[in-house]
Design a protein around this motif. Structure first.
Motif, PDB file in Angstrom:
ATOM      1  N   ALA A 123     106.173  78.625  19.657  1.00  0.00           N
ATOM      2  CA  ALA A 123     107.573  78.256  19.439  1.00  0.00           C
ATOM      3  C   ALA A 123     108.473  79.444  19.745  1.00  0.00           C
ATOM      4  O   ALA A 123     109.054  80.038  18.853  1.00  0.00           O
ATOM      5  N   CYS A 124     108.541  79.800  21.007  1.00  0.00           N
ATOM      6  CA  CYS A 124     109.361  80.952  21.361  1.00  0.00           C
ATOM      7  C   CYS A 124     109.777  80.858  22.821  1.00  0.00           C
ATOM      8  O   CYS A 124     109.302  80.015  23.568  1.00  0.00           O
ATOM      9  N   VAL A 125     110.655  81.734  23.186  1.00  0.00           N
ATOM     10  CA  VAL A 125     111.056  81.877  24.576  1.00  0.00           C
ATOM     11  C   VAL A 125     110.666  83.272  25.034  1.00  0.00           C
ATOM     12  O   VAL A 125     110.444  84.164  24.227  1.00  0.00           O
ATOM     13  N   GLU A 126     110.561  83.424  26.335  1.00  0.00           N
ATOM     14  CA  GLU A 126     110.242  84.717  26.926  1.00  0.00           C
ATOM     15  C   GLU A 126     111.349  85.087  27.907  1.00  0.00           C
ATOM     16  O   GLU A 126     111.938  84.215  28.550  1.00  0.00           O
ATOM     17  N   LEU A 127     111.618  86.375  28.012  1.00  0.00           N
ATOM     18  CA  LEU A 127     112.618  86.894  28.933  1.00  0.00           C
ATOM     19  C   LEU A 127     111.953  87.849  29.912  1.00  0.00           C
ATOM     20  O   LEU A 127     110.939  88.476  29.588  1.00  0.00           O
ATOM     21  N   ALA A 128     112.550  87.961  31.105  1.00  0.00           N
ATOM     22  CA  ALA A 128     112.049  88.904  32.107  1.00  0.00           C
ATOM     23  C   ALA A 128     113.212  89.380  32.968  1.00  0.00           C
ATOM     24  O   ALA A 128     114.141  88.619  33.246  1.00  0.00           O
ATOM     25  N   ALA A 129     113.137  90.630  33.383  1.00  0.00           N
ATOM     26  CA  ALA A 129     114.110  91.154  34.337  1.00  0.00           C
ATOM     27  C   ALA A 129     113.798  90.537  35.694  1.00  0.00           C
ATOM     28  O   ALA A 129     112.652  90.529  36.142  1.00  0.00           O
ATOM     29  N   ALA A 130     114.814  89.985  36.331  1.00  0.00           N
ATOM     30  CA  ALA A 130     114.672  89.364  37.647  1.00  0.00           C
ATOM     31  C   ALA A 130     115.435  90.208  38.672  1.00  0.00           C
ATOM     32  O   ALA A 130     116.179  91.123  38.307  1.00  0.00           O
ATOM     33  N   PRO A 131     115.265  89.917  39.959  1.00  0.00           N
ATOM     34  CA  PRO A 131     115.955  90.694  40.989  1.00  0.00           C
ATOM     35  C   PRO A 131     117.474  90.688  40.834  1.00  0.00           C
ATOM     36  O   PRO A 131     118.055  89.761  40.264  1.00  0.00           O
ATOM     37  N   GLN A 132     118.082  91.727  41.359  1.00  0.00           N
ATOM     38  CA  GLN A 132     119.532  91.890  41.414  1.00  0.00           C
ATOM     39  C   GLN A 132     120.199  91.869  40.036  1.00  0.00           C
ATOM     40  O   GLN A 132     121.336  91.455  39.882  1.00  0.00           O
ATOM     41  N   GLY A 133     119.459  92.293  39.002  1.00  0.00           N
ATOM     42  CA  GLY A 133     120.019  92.397  37.664  1.00  0.00           C
ATOM     43  C   GLY A 133     120.031  91.125  36.852  1.00  0.00           C
ATOM     44  O   GLY A 133     120.479  91.124  35.715  1.00  0.00           O
ATOM     45  N   TRP A 134     119.558  90.033  37.412  1.00  0.00           N
ATOM     46  CA  TRP A 134     119.518  88.771  36.674  1.00  0.00           C
ATOM     47  C   TRP A 134     118.439  88.828  35.601  1.00  0.00           C
ATOM     48  O   TRP A 134     117.536  89.665  35.635  1.00  0.00           O
ATOM     49  N   VAL A 135     118.510  87.896  34.639  1.00  0.00           N
ATOM     50  CA  VAL A 135     117.523  87.791  33.561  1.00  0.00           C
ATOM     51  C   VAL A 135     116.980  86.370  33.565  1.00  0.00           C
ATOM     52  O   VAL A 135     117.746  85.395  33.591  1.00  0.00           O
TER      53      VAL A 135
END
Length: 75
Positions: free
Chosen positions: A27-39
């Motif tokens: 029951a969670c979400v995950e985040l990641a750094a994506a290209p060009q500063g996006w998340v």
């Protein structure tokens, strides 16, 4: 207002992070750094679904609201 266009992303190659307070039942979400500063943001229990992409400003606005209690009524 112009809506920014997200870059192409290889989501499988991202380094996904979830909060240590997340439950073991997924029951969670995950985040990641994506290209060009996006998340990128995804549902940890549904990794086949395409993640959402946010600009740093969008994520900052959401986190500021969450820290300020603006969404407490939803939990």
């Amino acid at each position: 207002m112009n809506t920014p266009t997200p870059p192409p992303v290889d989501f499988a190659a991202l380094n996904w992070v979830k909060a240590t307070a997340s439950s073991n039942q997924g029951a969670c979400v995950e985040l990641a750094a994506a290209p060009q500063g996006w998340v990128a943001l995804r549902d940890s229990k549904n990794k086949d679904r395409e993640p959402l992409l946010f600009t740093p400003a969008e994520l900052t606005a959401f986190l500021d609201g969450a820290k300020g209690g603006e969404f407490d009524h939803l939990t």
